[in-house]
Design a protein around this motif. Structure first.
Motif, PDB file in Angstrom:
ATOM      1  N   LEU A  50       7.113   2.622   8.189  1.00 10.45           N
ATOM      2  CA  LEU A  50       6.654   4.016   8.133  1.00 10.45           C
ATOM      3  C   LEU A  50       7.486   4.822   7.134  1.00 10.45           C
ATOM      4  CD1 LEU A  50       5.951   4.724  11.910  1.00 10.45           C
ATOM      5  CD2 LEU A  50       4.278   4.346  10.092  1.00 10.45           C
ATOM      6  N   ASN A  51       8.802   4.607   7.138  1.00 10.55           N
ATOM      7  CA  ASN A  51       9.658   5.306   6.171  1.00 10.55           C
ATOM      8  C   ASN A  51       9.255   4.960   4.738  1.00 10.55           C
ATOM      9  OD1 ASN A  51      11.081   6.162   8.424  1.00 10.55           O
ATOM     10  ND2 ASN A  51      12.737   4.686   8.165  1.00 10.55           N
ATOM     11  N   LYS A  52       8.834   3.726   4.539  1.00  8.37           N
ATOM     12  CA  LYS A  52       8.450   3.253   3.208  1.00  8.37           C
ATOM     13  C   LYS A  52       7.137   3.871   2.732  1.00  8.37           C
ATOM     14  CE  LYS A  52       7.150  -1.086   0.871  1.00  8.37           C
ATOM     15  NZ  LYS A  52       6.998  -2.562   1.066  1.00  8.37           N
ATOM     16  N   HIS A  53       6.177   4.039   3.642  1.00  7.19           N
ATOM     17  CA  HIS A  53       4.824   4.376   3.211  1.00  7.19           C
ATOM     18  C   HIS A  53       4.418   5.827   3.423  1.00  7.19           C
ATOM     19  CE1 HIS A  53       3.706   0.396   1.912  1.00  7.19           C
ATOM     20  NE2 HIS A  53       4.179  -0.119   3.027  1.00  7.19           N
ATOM     21  N   THR A  54       5.184   6.622   4.167  1.00  8.01           N
ATOM     22  CA  THR A  54       4.853   8.048   4.238  1.00  8.01           C
ATOM     23  C   THR A  54       5.233   8.710   2.921  1.00  8.01           C
ATOM     24  OG1 THR A  54       6.957   8.399   5.371  1.00  8.01           O
ATOM     25  CG2 THR A  54       4.977   8.351   6.730  1.00  8.01           C
ATOM     26  N   PRO A  55       4.476   9.713   2.479  1.00  7.24           N
ATOM     27  CA  PRO A  55       4.758  10.368   1.203  1.00  7.24           C
ATOM     28  C   PRO A  55       6.102  11.097   1.227  1.00  7.24           C
ATOM     29  CG  PRO A  55       2.551  10.910   2.000  1.00  7.24           C
ATOM     30  CD  PRO A  55       3.264  10.245   3.125  1.00  7.24           C
ATOM     31  N   GLY A  56       6.650  11.305   0.043  1.00  7.24           N
ATOM     32  CA  GLY A  56       7.892  12.064  -0.080  1.00  7.24           C
ATOM     33  C   GLY A  56       8.985  11.250  -0.737  1.00  7.24           C
ATOM     34  N   SER A 103      12.560   7.501  11.279  1.00 11.04           N
ATOM     35  CA  SER A 103      11.452   7.608  12.228  1.00 11.04           C
ATOM     36  C   SER A 103      11.949   7.429  13.655  1.00 11.04           C
ATOM     37  CB  SER A 103      10.388   6.533  11.936  1.00 11.04           C
ATOM     38  OG  SER A 103       9.802   6.712  10.664  1.00 11.04           O
ATOM     39  N   VAL A 104      11.113   7.863  14.591  1.00 10.84           N
ATOM     40  CA  VAL A 104      11.345   7.624  16.013  1.00 10.84           C
ATOM     41  C   VAL A 104       9.972   7.406  16.645  1.00 10.84           C
ATOM     42  CG1 VAL A 104      11.342  10.104  16.536  1.00 10.84           C
ATOM     43  CG2 VAL A 104      12.459   8.509  18.116  1.00 10.84           C
ATOM     44  N   VAL A 147       7.144   9.901  14.865  1.00 10.72           N
ATOM     45  CA  VAL A 147       7.477  11.017  13.993  1.00 10.72           C
ATOM     46  C   VAL A 147       8.329  10.447  12.877  1.00 10.72           C
ATOM     47  CG1 VAL A 147       8.551  13.282  13.755  1.00 10.72           C
ATOM     48  CG2 VAL A 147       7.456  12.648  15.921  1.00 10.72           C
ATOM     49  N   THR A 148       7.909  10.676  11.644  1.00  9.32           N
ATOM     50  CA  THR A 148       8.650  10.218  10.466  1.00  9.32           C
ATOM     51  C   THR A 148       8.955  11.437   9.612  1.00  9.32           C
ATOM     52  OG1 THR A 148       7.548   8.065  10.477  1.00  9.32           O
ATOM     53  CG2 THR A 148       8.555   8.761   8.397  1.00  9.32           C
ATOM     54  N   THR A 158      18.463  -1.329  25.730  1.00 10.72           N
ATOM     55  CA  THR A 158      18.803  -2.557  25.002  1.00 10.72           C
ATOM     56  C   THR A 158      17.727  -2.778  23.945  1.00 10.72           C
ATOM     57  OG1 THR A 158      17.654  -3.794  26.742  1.00 10.72           O
ATOM     58  CG2 THR A 158      20.060  -3.655  26.881  1.00 10.72           C
ATOM     59  N   PRO A 159      17.996  -2.453  22.691  1.00 13.19           N
ATOM     60  CA  PRO A 159      16.962  -2.396  21.648  1.00 13.19           C
ATOM     61  C   PRO A 159      16.483  -3.763  21.177  1.00 13.19           C
ATOM     62  CG  PRO A 159      19.110  -1.802  20.763  1.00 13.19           C
ATOM     63  CD  PRO A 159      19.302  -1.967  22.223  1.00 13.19           C
ATOM     64  N   TYR A 160      15.500  -3.737  20.266  1.00  6.88           N
ATOM     65  CA  TYR A 160      14.867  -4.951  19.756  1.00  6.88           C
ATOM     66  C   TYR A 160      14.402  -4.671  18.326  1.00  6.88           C
ATOM     67  CZ  TYR A 160      11.513  -1.997  22.180  1.00  6.88           C
ATOM     68  OH  TYR A 160      10.834  -0.914  22.667  1.00  6.88           O
ATOM     69  N   GLU A 161      14.179  -5.761  17.573  1.00  5.34           N
ATOM     70  CA  GLU A 161      13.971  -5.664  16.130  1.00  5.34           C
ATOM     71  C   GLU A 161      12.665  -5.005  15.748  1.00  5.34           C
ATOM     72  OE1 GLU A 161      14.026  -8.563  12.156  1.00  5.34           O
ATOM     73  OE2 GLU A 161      14.030  -9.445  14.167  1.00  5.34           O
ATOM     74  N   SER A 162      11.583  -5.251  16.503  1.00  5.41           N
ATOM     75  CA  SER A 162      10.265  -4.783  16.061  1.00  5.41           C
ATOM     76  C   SER A 162      10.199  -3.262  15.957  1.00  5.41           C
ATOM     77  CB  SER A 162       9.174  -5.303  17.003  1.00  5.41           C
ATOM     78  OG  SER A 162       9.420  -4.905  18.338  1.00  5.41           O
ATOM     79  N   TYR A 163      10.907  -2.561  16.835  1.00  7.01           N
ATOM     80  CA  TYR A 163      10.969  -1.086  16.754  1.00  7.01           C
ATOM     81  C   TYR A 163      11.541  -0.673  15.397  1.00  7.01           C
ATOM     82  CZ  TYR A 163      12.150   3.688  18.478  1.00  7.01           C
ATOM     83  OH  TYR A 163      12.260   5.045  18.674  1.00  7.01           O
ATOM     84  N   VAL A 164      12.627  -1.310  15.010  1.00  6.35           N
ATOM     85  CA  VAL A 164      13.273  -0.992  13.732  1.00  6.35           C
ATOM     86  C   VAL A 164      12.334  -1.300  12.570  1.00  6.35           C
ATOM     87  CG1 VAL A 164      15.257  -1.481  12.245  1.00  6.35           C
ATOM     88  CG2 VAL A 164      15.546  -1.432  14.739  1.00  6.35           C
ATOM     89  N   GLU A 165      11.622  -2.426  12.655  1.00  8.57           N
ATOM     90  CA  GLU A 165      10.710  -2.821  11.576  1.00  8.57           C
ATOM     91  C   GLU A 165       9.577  -1.811  11.403  1.00  8.57           C
ATOM     92  OE1 GLU A 165      10.147  -7.357  10.801  1.00  8.57           O
ATOM     93  OE2 GLU A 165      10.044  -7.036  12.966  1.00  8.57           O
ATOM     94  N   VAL A 166       9.012  -1.341  12.515  1.00 15.36           N
ATOM     95  CA  VAL A 166       7.954  -0.333  12.421  1.00 15.36           C
ATOM     96  C   VAL A 166       8.486   0.909  11.721  1.00 15.36           C
ATOM     97  CG1 VAL A 166       6.465   1.224  13.735  1.00 15.36           C
ATOM     98  CG2 VAL A 166       6.679  -1.167  14.434  1.00 15.36           C
ATOM     99  N   CYS A 167       9.685   1.347  12.104  1.00 18.61           N
ATOM    100  CA  CYS A 167      10.270   2.533  11.466  1.00 18.61           C
ATOM    101  C   CYS A 167      10.500   2.302   9.979  1.00 18.61           C
ATOM    102  CB  CYS A 167      11.574   2.907  12.164  1.00 18.61           C
ATOM    103  SG  CYS A 167      11.344   3.516  13.854  1.00 18.61           S
ATOM    104  N   GLU A 168      10.953   1.120   9.613  1.00 22.19           N
ATOM    105  CA  GLU A 168      11.188   0.820   8.198  1.00 22.19           C
ATOM    106  C   GLU A 168       9.896   0.914   7.391  1.00 22.19           C
ATOM    107  OE1 GLU A 168      15.007  -2.257   8.512  1.00 22.19           O
ATOM    108  OE2 GLU A 168      12.953  -3.039   8.632  1.00 22.19           O
TER     109      GLU A 168
END
Length: 444
Positions: free
Chosen positions: A110-116, A122-123, A300-301, A98-108
């Protein structure tokens, strides 16, 4: 990063370790597995900023950050507030149940700030080694190939798969075999010890020759590399090395994975150390340590199409992306976004590099000063040679520890002292620590 709950000063009031720490250590030896060692058996009661307070009341300057974990500073106010609030609301459900928002926010973030310049996903997991293990799984699933290439002097973890990826067998792997299959080791760029004048491109061609002739590309899924090697001794590859390896990987359908567990999340003055080399384009990043101010979480992103290769249920774990750790990570990532953190890492690097090079000119036992940002190291040698001097490192570390400075050693030859301070450290504390270092060098 200026409001501290503990005065930011060194204070030695008993021998280190003190009597209470010595008594606690005796209890530890009776109760705790000998496999969990102790770099310095001083038992910490509290910490703030860049100061550790032990149970004897000594205040130590921390130049280790829990091996790069408390990058934002010990008990950072934003992290403490985020954790306290989250604990009152939700401690666990399991994201894949049963998921929650903060996990999604962290992934968002990381996706924003990793190069490329590509879409990323992310997971989340628990530790650096777990992130590396899962990056291997993802790479193999995405490519339908098995081979993994790693580099001399590398460190990737202590699990069965990751200790098989390490360069140095002891203490991480000896006696724990058998090692995992399909792991191949190739030469790293090591400017201080490579043939004089060897360029990054030449060092890369040497590694590529190994990959083509000894490994083969037919079954090679991914190349894993630390943009700045951690346990190997903060080795910064020569310019052009990472970009040349990356280009070869793209041309041959091999994934490039940057292990940024120690070098990432503002440590080097950029979000990720991979950004220091133009043309280096990792497909995946492994992230942990400094991401959450001391709370356990990793990630992992990578390229969305690679990250989506796994079937549903193939990735995850009971505690991966735990809500409390995710809240801490969000605080850290947002503080970096707000500004000042990257700049502080850069300033620390400039101060350390300048002062350590001054000491190098004065004390020939220092053979090399290297690193980026707040990730700097000195390699000690027998003066006038390249022969590693573990004895000098041991003596210096003992001197600094006994005088209230916590430092970590490193290096394949055990002859490196690394400086990995919290970014909350002041220039005054750094200068104080370096004065103790110089006293130790003079005593050598």
């Amino acid at each position: 990063m200026t409001d501290f709950t503990i005065p930011q000063e060194r204070k030695v009031i008993t021998p280190i370790p003190g009597p209470k720490s010595q008594a606690m250590h005796a209890r530890r030896l009776e109760a705790v597995s000998a496999g969990a060692g102790a770099a310095l058996p001083v038992y910490i009661e509290k910490a703030n900023g860049a100061i550790l307070v032990d149970i004897d009341g000594n205040q130590l300057i921390d130049l280790g950050s829990g091996i790069g974990v408390t990058t934002i500073g010990h008990t950072n106010a934003g992290v403490v507030e985020a954790v306290a609030t989250q604990v009152q609301n939700l401690t666990h459900t399991l994201f894949t149940a049963t998921p929650y928002e903060s996990y999604v926010e962290v992934c968002e973030l990381l996706n924003k700030h990793t190069p490329g310049n590509f879409k990323k996903k992310s997971v989340l997991f628990n530790s650096g080694a777990e992130a590396v293990e899962n990056a291997v799984k993802i790479a193999r699933k995405a490519t339908r190939k098995n081979g993994i290439v790693v580099f001399d002097h590398a460190y990737h973890g202590r699990t069965n798969l990751t200790f098989s990826m390490n360069f140095k067998n002891a203490p991480y792997g000896n006696g724990f075999g058998p090692t995992a299959a399909s792991i191949q080791h190739v030469p790293m760029s090591y400017p201080y010890r490579d043939p004089q004048g060897m360029t990054g491109e030449e060092a890369a061609r040497r590694a590529i020759s190994y990959m083509e002739k000894r490994v083969g590309v037919e079954d090679l899924a991914a190349i894993f590399i630390e943009p700045i090697q951690g346990e190997g001794g903060f080795i910064v590859p020569a310019p052009g090395f990472l970009a040349t390896i990356s280009k070869w990987a793209r041309e041959n359908g091999v994934l490039m994975v940057a292990d940024e567990v120690q070098s990432g999340v503002a440590r080097t003055g950029k979000w990720f150390a991979s950004e220091w080399e133009e043309g280096f384009e990792p497909d995946m990043f492994t992230i942990a340590k400094g991401i959450a101010g001391g709370m356990p979480i990793s990630a992992v992103t990578g390229r969305a199409e690679v990250m989506d290769a796994s079937h549903p249920g193939g990735l995850g774990g009971t505690f991966g992306g735990n809500p409390v750790s995710a809240a801490a990570a969000l605080s850290v990532l947002k503080q970096i976004e707000d500004g000042g953190v990257l700049e502080r890492a850069t300033a620390i690097g400039e101060l350390l590099t300048r002062r350590l090079n001054e000491l190098k000119a004065k004390y020939p036992v220092i053979g090399d000063v290297r690193g980026r940002g707040a990730m700097i190291a000195i390699e000690l040698v027998e003066p006038g040679t390249l022969n590693p001097s573990k004895a000098a490192v041991d003596a210096l570390a003992k001197h600094m520890h006994s005088n209230g400075i916590f430092v970590l050693t490193a290096g394949t030859h055990y002859n490196v002292i690394r400086f990995l301070p919290p970014l909350a450290i002041s220039d005054e504390l750094l200068e104080d620590a370096l004065s103790v270092l110089e006293q130790g060098l003079a005593a050598l």
